[in-house]
Design a protein around this motif. Structure first.
Motif, short mmCIF file in Angstrom:
data_model
loop_
_atom_site.label_atom_id
_atom_site.label_comp_id
_atom_site.label_asym_id
_atom_site.label_seq_id
_atom_site.Cartn_x
_atom_site.Cartn_y
_atom_site.Cartn_z
N GLU A 165 -21.05 23.33 16.87
CA GLU A 165 -20.63 23.20 18.26
C GLU A 165 -20.57 21.76 18.74
O GLU A 165 -19.77 21.42 19.63
CB GLU A 165 -21.57 24.01 19.17
N ILE A 166 -21.40 20.90 18.15
CA ILE A 166 -21.43 19.51 18.63
C ILE A 166 -20.15 18.76 18.31
O ILE A 166 -19.88 17.71 18.90
CB ILE A 166 -22.66 18.75 18.06
N TYR A 167 -19.36 19.28 17.39
CA TYR A 167 -18.11 18.62 17.02
C TYR A 167 -16.90 19.23 17.73
O TYR A 167 -15.77 18.78 17.53
CB TYR A 167 -17.89 18.69 15.51
N ILE A 168 -17.12 20.25 18.55
CA ILE A 168 -16.01 20.89 19.26
C ILE A 168 -15.87 20.26 20.65
O ILE A 168 -16.83 20.18 21.41
CB ILE A 168 -16.24 22.41 19.39
N LYS A 169 -14.69 19.80 20.94
CA LYS A 169 -14.42 19.20 22.25
C LYS A 169 -13.15 19.83 22.82
O LYS A 169 -12.47 20.61 22.14
CB LYS A 169 -14.25 17.68 22.12
N LYS A 170 -12.85 19.50 24.07
CA LYS A 170 -11.69 20.07 24.75
C LYS A 170 -10.76 18.97 25.23
O LYS A 170 -11.21 17.94 25.75
CB LYS A 170 -12.14 20.92 25.95
N ILE A 171 -9.47 19.21 25.02
CA ILE A 171 -8.46 18.39 25.68
C ILE A 171 -8.07 19.15 26.94
O ILE A 171 -7.58 20.28 26.86
CB ILE A 171 -7.23 18.17 24.77
N PRO A 172 -8.30 18.57 28.09
CA PRO A 172 -8.13 19.33 29.34
C PRO A 172 -6.67 19.70 29.62
O PRO A 172 -5.75 19.02 29.18
CB PRO A 172 -8.66 18.39 30.41
N LYS A 173 -6.51 20.81 30.31
CA LYS A 173 -5.17 21.20 30.75
C LYS A 173 -4.69 20.22 31.80
O LYS A 173 -5.48 19.51 32.44
CB LYS A 173 -5.18 22.62 31.32
N GLY A 174 -3.38 20.18 32.00
CA GLY A 174 -2.86 19.30 33.02
C GLY A 174 -1.41 18.93 32.80
O GLY A 174 -0.71 19.52 31.97
N THR A 175 -0.97 17.92 33.55
CA THR A 175 0.39 17.43 33.45
C THR A 175 0.42 16.26 32.47
O THR A 175 -0.40 15.34 32.57
CB THR A 175 0.88 16.96 34.84
N TYR A 176 1.37 16.30 31.54
CA TYR A 176 1.47 15.28 30.50
C TYR A 176 2.89 14.73 30.43
O TYR A 176 3.86 15.49 30.50
CB TYR A 176 1.09 15.84 29.14
N ALA A 177 2.98 13.42 30.29
CA ALA A 177 4.26 12.80 29.96
C ALA A 177 4.34 12.76 28.43
O ALA A 177 3.43 12.26 27.75
CB ALA A 177 4.33 11.39 30.53
N CYS A 178 5.44 13.31 27.89
CA CYS A 178 5.53 13.52 26.45
C CYS A 178 6.82 12.93 25.87
O CYS A 178 7.86 12.95 26.53
CB CYS A 178 5.47 15.02 26.13
N MET A 179 6.71 12.47 24.63
CA MET A 179 7.87 11.93 23.96
C MET A 179 7.72 12.07 22.44
O MET A 179 6.66 11.77 21.89
CB MET A 179 8.06 10.46 24.30
#
Length: 275
Positions: A202-216
């Motif tokens: 579990e200590i190696y599991i992280k989250k990339i939060p939801k949200g608005t992203y500029a993507c390319m």
């Protein structure tokens, strides 16, 4: 209607090869009733048809030679049922693995076919992206050697079947402060998107939060991102947004499916908010 059969006749009865019967003889699994001392010809009894048929079916069930020998050793009902139950559990586990593999391959094919159809490379788009879970050791990487060892450790932490080849599960993180203060952006942190937390610390599991992203999307490699990064940040500022998190880079097509460098594809994702 004869009791004694040549090796060829006996093999034909069960639709197997004579070499298989010779092999069973050599390993003492099924011996002929007679071997001609002058010619070396093997002869079998028709009464051995049941034993040969059982061996054939047990092989179809996936039993090893040693397991089959054990099966024939002092056969009784309880022993036979126990062995069949054990093989049944093995079979169910194998089916589960094959179902997972089928799902993985389907996902890989869909991803590669869809990503290959993208025509608006280097166009910048705004996306709403849901929360994603990753596994990362948060190590700062600065060259291919360090990256290779990190990828190896990350892959070894996954308890999945064929998780990486042809997928878009690898990514990198560049810290927001490095971009904000115009620091050198070559240093990266590697991660893998996870599907199942089972057996992962579990200590190696992280989250990339939801949200608005500029993507390319862009073609190149993991390291040479500065030109595209500058372009997308200029777009963000022009549209009256601000960067509000770390820069994410997704490896969409990599060397696991192509050795043509011009086919490798990456995606930059930058979390943004209105100023």
């Amino acid at each position: 209607m004869k009791e004694k059969l040549s090796i060829g006749e006996f093999a034909k009865l069960r639709n197997i090869t004579t070499e298989t019967l010779r092999y069973y003889d050599r390993i003492n699994l099924l011996k002929p009733i007679k071997v001609d001392p002058k010619t070396g010809y093997r002869y079998y009894s028709i009464l051995q048809y049941e034993e040969l048929g059982t061996i054939k079916e047990l092989r179809q069930l996936g039993m090893s030679i040693d397991e089959i020998k054990k099966y024939f050793n002092d056969r009784n009902l309880k022993q036979s049922v126990d062995i069949l139950k054990y093989k049944h559990e093995e079979l169910k586990n194998k089916i589960k693995e094959l179902q997972q593999l089928d799902k993985n391959i389907t996902e890989k094919i869909n991803h590669l076919e869809n990503i290959s159809k993208i025509s608006n490379l280097e166009d910048i788009v705004i996306k709403e992206i849901k929360e994603r879970k990753i596994i990362t050791f948060d190590k700062s990487l600065n060259n291919e050697i360090e990256l290779s060892y990190e990828c190896l450790q990350l892959e070894n932490s996954l308890k999945e079947i064929a998780p990486i080849v042809g997928s878009n599960r690898y990514g990198t993180i560049r810290k927001q402060e490095n971009i904000k203060f115009n620091k050198h952006t070559k240093s990266i942190v590697m991660f893998i998107f996870i599907k199942d937390k089972e057996n992962i610390n579990e200590i190696y599991i992280k989250k990339i939060p939801k949200g608005t992203y500029a993507c390319m999307y862009y073609k190149g490699n993991v390291w040479n991102i500065d030109f595209n990064l500058k372009k997308i940040i200029e777009y963000i500022e022009k549209k009256n947004y601000r960067v509000c998190g770390d820069i994410i880079q997704i490896i969409q097509i990599d060397v696991s499916v192509t050795d043509q460098s011009e086919e490798e594809l990456f995606e930059i994702q930058i979390p943004i908010k209105k100023c």
